[in-house]
Design a protein around this motif. Structure first.
Motif, PDB file in Angstrom:
ATOM      1  N   GLN A 131     -33.812 -61.555  57.631  1.00 54.64           N
ATOM      2  CA  GLN A 131     -34.800 -62.196  58.486  1.00 54.64           C
ATOM      3  C   GLN A 131     -34.159 -63.363  59.221  1.00 54.64           C
ATOM      4  N   VAL A 180     -37.798 -77.487  64.545  1.00 57.67           N
ATOM      5  CA  VAL A 180     -37.568 -77.513  63.094  1.00 57.67           C
ATOM      6  C   VAL A 180     -37.556 -78.968  62.644  1.00 57.67           C
ATOM      7  N   ARG A 209     -42.590 -70.978  70.743  1.00 59.96           N
ATOM      8  CA  ARG A 209     -43.784 -71.459  71.433  1.00 59.96           C
ATOM      9  C   ARG A 209     -43.496 -71.606  72.910  1.00 59.96           C
ATOM     10  N   ASN A 244     -43.747 -65.091  67.063  1.00 59.99           N
ATOM     11  CA  ASN A 244     -42.581 -65.050  66.195  1.00 59.99           C
ATOM     12  C   ASN A 244     -41.915 -66.421  66.057  1.00 59.99           C
ATOM     13  N   GLY A 245     -42.705 -67.482  66.093  1.00 61.88           N
ATOM     14  CA  GLY A 245     -42.144 -68.814  65.892  1.00 61.88           C
ATOM     15  C   GLY A 245     -41.690 -69.480  67.177  1.00 61.88           C
ATOM     16  N   LYS A 301     -33.256 -67.139  65.962  1.00 57.84           N
ATOM     17  CA  LYS A 301     -34.230 -66.628  66.937  1.00 57.84           C
ATOM     18  C   LYS A 301     -34.017 -67.258  68.304  1.00 57.84           C
ATOM     19  N   GLY A 306     -41.577 -67.637  59.525  1.00 56.81           N
ATOM     20  CA  GLY A 306     -41.159 -67.761  60.911  1.00 56.81           C
ATOM     21  C   GLY A 306     -42.332 -67.973  61.857  1.00 56.81           C
ATOM     22  N   VAL A 307     -43.418 -68.529  61.378  1.00 55.40           N
ATOM     23  CA  VAL A 307     -44.558 -68.786  62.252  1.00 55.40           C
ATOM     24  C   VAL A 307     -45.003 -70.236  62.107  1.00 55.40           C
TER      25      VAL A 307
END
Lengths: 276, 276, 276, 276, 276, 276
Positions: free
Chosen positions: A94, A69, A13, A10-11, A100, B140-141
Motif C-alpha cells: 500500500q 502529513v 485533496r 485516495n488521500g 502517492k 490513506g484517507v
C-alpha cells in the motif's frame, strides 16, 4: 472557520474554492519561481501564522492536489512511503502519502518534519536533488517523480533544540521562505473575515495582541497566534463578553502562571475597557 | 457514588439522567459558546475537582454521546484512530474511539492527553483548525468531521514538567477553561449529596480540608481532593469513627511522611474533637 | 507453610479454609466499611508484613473469589485487560485478570502496582470513581463492574523513588490502610504457628529480630521480615542448629557486607547462647 | 573436563553419575534442611567457585531432575513461563522451563537471576511463599507446584550495582548459602581430578593462585578462578610448558594491562622456576 | 587479495587450500593444545593483525569446517541459536549458526563478541564448561555438543569501555591468546605476497608504518593496520604513485585532522622520496 | 537540474548518459585503481560537494549498474541484506539492495553509512577483506560476491561525534578519497551548466560564496553548498531578483539567526549591487 470545498480521492485533496490568503510580501512570486524549477520549498515560521493556509492557497492556484502529513515523533519512513498489508491470502503493498504524491504529481506537504524520526528526513533526500526519485527499499525499486510533483516542508525555528533539528545538509536542499505574524492591518482583516466580527473589535484584538507579544521576554513560551485572536472574536460573536472571551481563548491556553495571566489580562482590559 | 443511567453503543455513551454538577461561575456559558462554534476546549485544573463531571454534565445538556479516553504513556495514535485486525481470512479495519466520535458527531474527551505519546497530540491538529478533518494514514484517507463533533481535552497544570508538556502550538488551538476546587458552601453540598452524610459533618470535613490545603507548601505533592472528602464521609456513614475515616480516606493516601501525617491528623482532630 | 484449600476456576481463586491472620488493630473493620461502599483500597506497608495474607483472609470472610496480579516493569494494560489471540481461522478475544474480576464480581488484587507500566495505573481510574467502569479500548467498549467487584492494590512506601511512584491523583482515589510488622506477642504466635516451633525459640527469634531491626540505620536496606523468622524456625525444626539456621535464613539474604553480617550474628548469638 | 551421564527429556536433566563435589563445610546439610521444607535457596558467591557443581550434586543426591536457565538482560517472564506458538491452523501453548519444573517436581536453577528482566524476579514470588503457585497470565490460570518442586537461584555479590540488584524483598524470600573458593587442600584435589595432573603441579598452581588473588586490590576485576587453574593444568598435560600454560589460561583472560600481566607472570615464575 | 577455495554447505565453510598464515611465536602449538582438550579460545588483539586469518588457517589444519559470525549491537541469542519461521501452514525451527556448529562439530568463530547483546554472551556459558551443552530455550531442550565442536571468540582490548566489556566471569572461561602486528620481516613478506609488490616497496611501507605507529599517542585512534599497507601496495601495483597510494589507502582512512594527516604524509615522504 | 537517462530494473540503475562531473584532481585515476583491485572505497567530504555525482559518473564510465542506499538511524542490516515476507501460504525471501548488488556485480553505494545502525557497518566487513562474501544469517548461508561487485560508502567528517562515528577498524578497510568544494573556476562552470545562468552571475555567486564560507567560524553549522548556489541561479533565471533569490536559496536555509542572516545578506549585496 470558513469552509473550503474540495474533492478528495485516495488521500489527495484538490481544492475548488480559493482558500483565503492575504499576501504580505512577494511570497507568491517566490513560490511560483521555485515551482517553475520544481525546487523543494521549506516554509519557516512560528505556529499559527498561516503557513498551512499559504500552502493550500498555492495548491489551489496551481490546480495541484495536496497531500498533508502532520509529522510526529513516531512517524517513520514506512508511514510516508508505504508498507505491506496482509489481505486474505496475500501481502499487498500500500502506497504511503509521499509515494502517492510522487506518482500523481501532487504537492506533498510535510508539516513540522523535524518532529519525525530521522529515517524520514533521509528518505526525502533523493527527491530533493537532480535525481527526483524515491527509493522504496521494501519493494527494492526507486521510482522517478511525476513532473508535477513538488515537496514542501514546514519548520518552526523557535522549537528546535540541539537534540532535534534538521541537519544543515538537509536544510540546504530547500528554498527557504520566512513567515511571521502579519502586519496589523492585514491581521485585522483576517480576524474580521474568519471570526465574522466587526472591525472595531477586530482592531482592538490585534492591537492588544501587539502589546501582549512584547511579553515574550517575560516567560511566555510563544506569542499570541492569529488563530487565538480569531477564537476570541468568534466567542464574542457567540455572546461571551470580551474579557471572558479573551481569557479563555487567549490567556488560559498561553500560560499557567497567575502573574503572567494577570499581566495579559491587564493588557486586554485596556483595549476592552467597557467591561471593567 | 450516585449512579447515572446511560445507553452505551459501540463505545459511545449517551447519558439519560442529569449528572450532578454544581456550577461555580459561567463555565456552562463558556462551553456553550465554544460548542456553538465547535471550537475545541481544554479543561485545566487539579485532580478530583470535577472536570470529568462537568464534561458529562455538558454532554447530557447537549444530548450528545461522549467518548472518553484515559490517556497514558503508551497510548499511540493507532489507539485513537484505529487499526487493522486479522479476522479469519482478511484484515478488517476497526475504528478507534476518536474516529468513532468524528464520524458519529460525538464529544471526544481525551483525559490527561499530555500523558499520551506525541503522535496522538499531533493527530488531533487537523481536527482543531478550519479543516476539522482526521487523517487516517493507514487507510490513506482524511475524513471530515460530523458537524456535531467536538473535541475536549483535560490538562493538569500541576503535573507538567519540562519533559512532559503540551507544545504551546497545541495549547493555542484550544479554548482554555480553568477549574479549581469549589468554594466551601458548594463543596459542602457536594459532599453531602455524594457521601449521603449530614450537613454538620460535611461542613467539618470541608473546613478541615481548607486548613489542610494550606499545608501544600510543607511538602504535600497535592492538596486534599473533593473526592477524598466524599470517601471519608462515606466511611463515617458506614460506621467508622470520624478520625479513623479521615485517616484512611484522606491522610494515608496523601503522604508517607509520619510528621506530615501527624500534622494533618491534628487538623482533623480540631474539627472532630468528640473523638479525642 | 500452612496449606489453604481453594477452588480455582479460570484464574479466580475461592478460598474454603480460613487463611490464618492475626489482627493488630481495626483493619478488619476498616476493610469491611470500604467494602460496604465498594471503595477501592490501598494496602501500604513493608515487604513480608502480611498484606497478602490479610487480603486473602478478607476474601475468605467475604466469600468472594480473588484474582492476584504480581505487577512488574513490563506489565502493560493489555496484560490486565485482555488481548486478541489467533485461534485457527479467527482472532479471539481473551479477557485479562482484571476484566475477569470486573465481570465476575471478584476482588482484584494488584500487588506492587507501582512496578507496572504507567498505562495500567491509568486504566484503573474509571474503576475507582463513580463510573465503576472498565474501558476496553481494543474492543471499543466500556463495561460496567459487577456490583461485588472490588479493587485492592498494595504499595511499599520504602521503595518509591522520584522516578517510580504512584501519582498523587491516583493515590487519592483509594482508601489507604497502613500495615507494619506485628507486635512481639503477635509475631511470636505467627512464627510458632507457621514454622511449627516451640514458644521459647519463637520468642527468642522475635526478640533478636527486634534488636536487628534497629540496625537499619547502619546500612541494611530493609529490616528482618516475619517471613525470614519463620524460615529460620523451620530450619531449626528440620535439624539445623540455631545459629546456622539464623545465618542462612536471616543474615545471608539480608546483607553482603561482612561487618554488618558479623553485627547481626552477634545479636542472634546473644539470644541463642547455647551454641557459642 | 569429567563427563557426567544424564537422561534428558523435554529439557529436564536427570543425572545418573555422581557429579564430583568436594564439600567445604555443612552445605549439604543446609541444603537438605531447606529441601525438607521446600524452602527456596539462593547460592551466593563469586564466579567459577563451584555453585553450579554443587547444585548438580544435590540434584543427583535427591534423584530430582534439574532445569537450568542461564539468565541474561533480555530474558523475560515469557521465556520462563511459556508462550503461544502458531502451529498450522492454531495457536499452541508451550510451557517454559520454569513451568515444566513446577509441573514435574524438578529443581529449577535460575543462574545469575539478577541479570534477567525485572518481570522474571516478580513472577517467581508466589512460588517462594505459602502459595507455592505460578500464575500464568497469558493462560489466565495459576498452577500449584508439584510437592517436589524446588527453586534455586544463584547470585554473585561482586557484580551487583545500584542499577542491578535483587530487591531486598526478593532476597528475603530465600535461604542464603554463601560460597567461596575452596581451601588450598581441597582446591588442589579438584585441580588434580579435573585437569588430570600430578599433585606437585596442582599444588604449585593453587599456591600461585593464592598469591595472585592478593593482587585484587591492584586493579584486577576478579580473582583467579578454580576453573582457570584447571585449564592451565590441562594445557600442561597437553604438552605446553608451565609458564605458557599459565599465561594463556590464567593471565591473558584476566587482564589487558601489561604491568598487571607482568606482576602475575612473576608470581607464577616463582612457583614454576624450572622454566626461567 | 589471494583467493582460497572452500566448500560451503549450509553456512559451514570447509577450506581446501591452505590459507596463508605466517606464525610469529608458538600460536599454533597453543591452539592445538586447547583443541586437544576442546577448551574454548579467545583471540585478543587489534584490528587487522591477522586473527581471522589465523583462525581460518587452524581450521584448515584441523580439517574442521568453520562458522563465522560477525557480532554487532543488535545480534541476539536467537540470531545465534535459531528461531521459528512460518512456512506455509506450520512453524518450522531453523538452527542458527552456533547450533549448526554445535551439532556438526565445527569451529564456531564469534568475531568481536563484545559487540553483541548480552544474552549472547550468556548463552555460550554452558558450552564453555564441563557441560559442553547448548540450551535452546524456545525448543525447551539442551543439546550436547559434538565431540569436535570448538568455540573461538575474538576480542579487541583497545575498544573496550566501562559500558561495553566482557564480564570477567566470561573471560575466565576462555584460553586467551594475545596477537599483535607482526615483526617487520614477517610483515614485509605478508605485504609482498598479498599485494603482489616487490620487496623494496613492501619494506618501505612496513618501515614507514613502524614510524607512523609511534604517532598513536598524538591522537590517532588506531595505528596503521597490515591490511592498509597491503591496500597501498596494491594501488601502487595498479599504477598510482606511491604517495598518492599511501594517502588514500593509509592516511585518509585513519584521520580527518589536517595536521595529523600532514605528519603522516611527512613520514611516508621520507620512505618514498622519489616522488617529492 | 539536468536529466540523466537510465534503465532501472529491480532497484539496479544503469546510466546511459554521462552524468556531468568536473574533475578537480586525479580522483578518476584513484577510483579506477581501486576498482582494478576491487578495493572498497570511502568518499569523504562535506554535503553537496559532488560525492554522489562522482559516484554516478564512475558507474557510467565502468558501465556497471549502481544501487544507492541513503542510510539513516533506523536502517538495519535486514534493510540491506533482505528479509522474509509472507506471501499467501508461505514465507518468501526477498533480497535487500546490498544482496542484489553482491549477486549482480553492481556498485553498492551506502550514502552516509555512519547514520545507519551498527549492525549494518559490521555486516559489510566480510565484503571488504579477502573473503568478499556476504553472510546472510537468516538464510544461514554466506554468498560470494560477483567478481564485478564493488562497495562504496560516503562519510562526512564534519558531522561525526563521539557517539556516532565509524569505528577505526571499519575505516581502515576502505581506500579513502577526500572531496571538497571545487575551485572557483570549476564551481562557476558547474553553476552555469546546472542552473542555466550566464557566466557573470555565476561568477558573482561563487565569489560571494567564497566570502560567505569564511563566516563558518562565526556560528554557521555548515558552509554554503554548491547546490545552494545552483538553486539561487535557477531562481534568478525564473525571474526573481538576485538578492531575493540568494535570500531564499542560500541565507534562509542556512541560519535562523537574524544577525548572521544580515551578515550573509551584506556579502551578497556587495556582489549584486544593482539591487540595493
Amino acid at each position: 472557520m470558513s469552509e473550503t470545498k474540495m474533492a478528495e480521492s485516495n488521500g489527495l485533496r484538490l481544492l475548488f474554492d480559493e482558500p483565503f490568503y492575504q499576501p504580505v510580501a512577494n511570497e507568491v512570486g517566490v513560490f511560483m519561481a521555485a515551482w517553475g524549477r520544481r525546487l523543494p520549498v521549506m516554509l519557516k515560521g512560528p505556529t499559527g501564522c498561516g503557513k498551512t493556509r499559504f500552502l493550500e492557497h498555492m495548491a489551489w492556484r496551481l490546480k495541484r492536489p495536496v497531500v498533508t502529513v502532520a509529522c510526529h515523533e513516531d512517524l517513520t519512513s514506512s508511514d510516508l512511503v508505504g508498507r505491506f498489508l496482509i489481505e486474505g491470502d496475500e501481502t499487498v503493498w500500500q502506497d504511503g502519502p509521499l509515494t502517492k504524491a510522487v506518482r500523481a504529481g501532487a504537492i506533498c506537504y510535510l508539516d513540522e518534519i523535524v518532529e519525525a524520526r530521522t529515517d524520514t528526513t533521509v528518505v526525502i533526500h533523493p527527491l530533493t536533488d537532480h535525481r527526483r526519485s524515491l527509493p522504496i527499499e521494501k519493494l527494492g525499486v526507486e521510482i522517478t517523480a511525476h513532473p508535477d510533483f513538488m515537496l514542501v516542508i514546514s519548520y518552526n525555528p523557535g522549537y528546535q533544540t540541539v537534540l532535534k533539528d534538521l541537519k544543515p545538509s538537509t536544510k540546504q536542499r530547500f528554498v527557504g521562505m520566512n513567515f511571521n505574524y502579519p502586519p496589523a492591518d492585514v491581521e485585522t482583516r483576517i480576524v474580521m473575515k474568519e471570526a465574522g466580527i466587526d472591525e472595531a473589535r477586530a482592531r482592538a484584538l490585534v492591537a492588544a495582541a501587539g502589546k501582549a507579544r512584547n511579553l515574550k521576554e517575560q516567560g511566555l513560551q510563544e506569542v499570541t497566534s492569529t488563530r487565538a485572536l480569531i477564537y476570541a472574536g468568534a466567542l464574542m460573536v457567540a455572546g461571551l463578553d470580551a474579557l471572558e472571551a479573551c481569557t479563555v481563548a487567549i490567556i488560559n491556553p498561553q500560560t499557567d502562571d497567575p502573574e503572567l495571566a494577570e499581566a495579559l489580562l491587564e493588557i486586554f482590559r485596556t483595549f476592552f475597557p467597557e467591561q471593567g
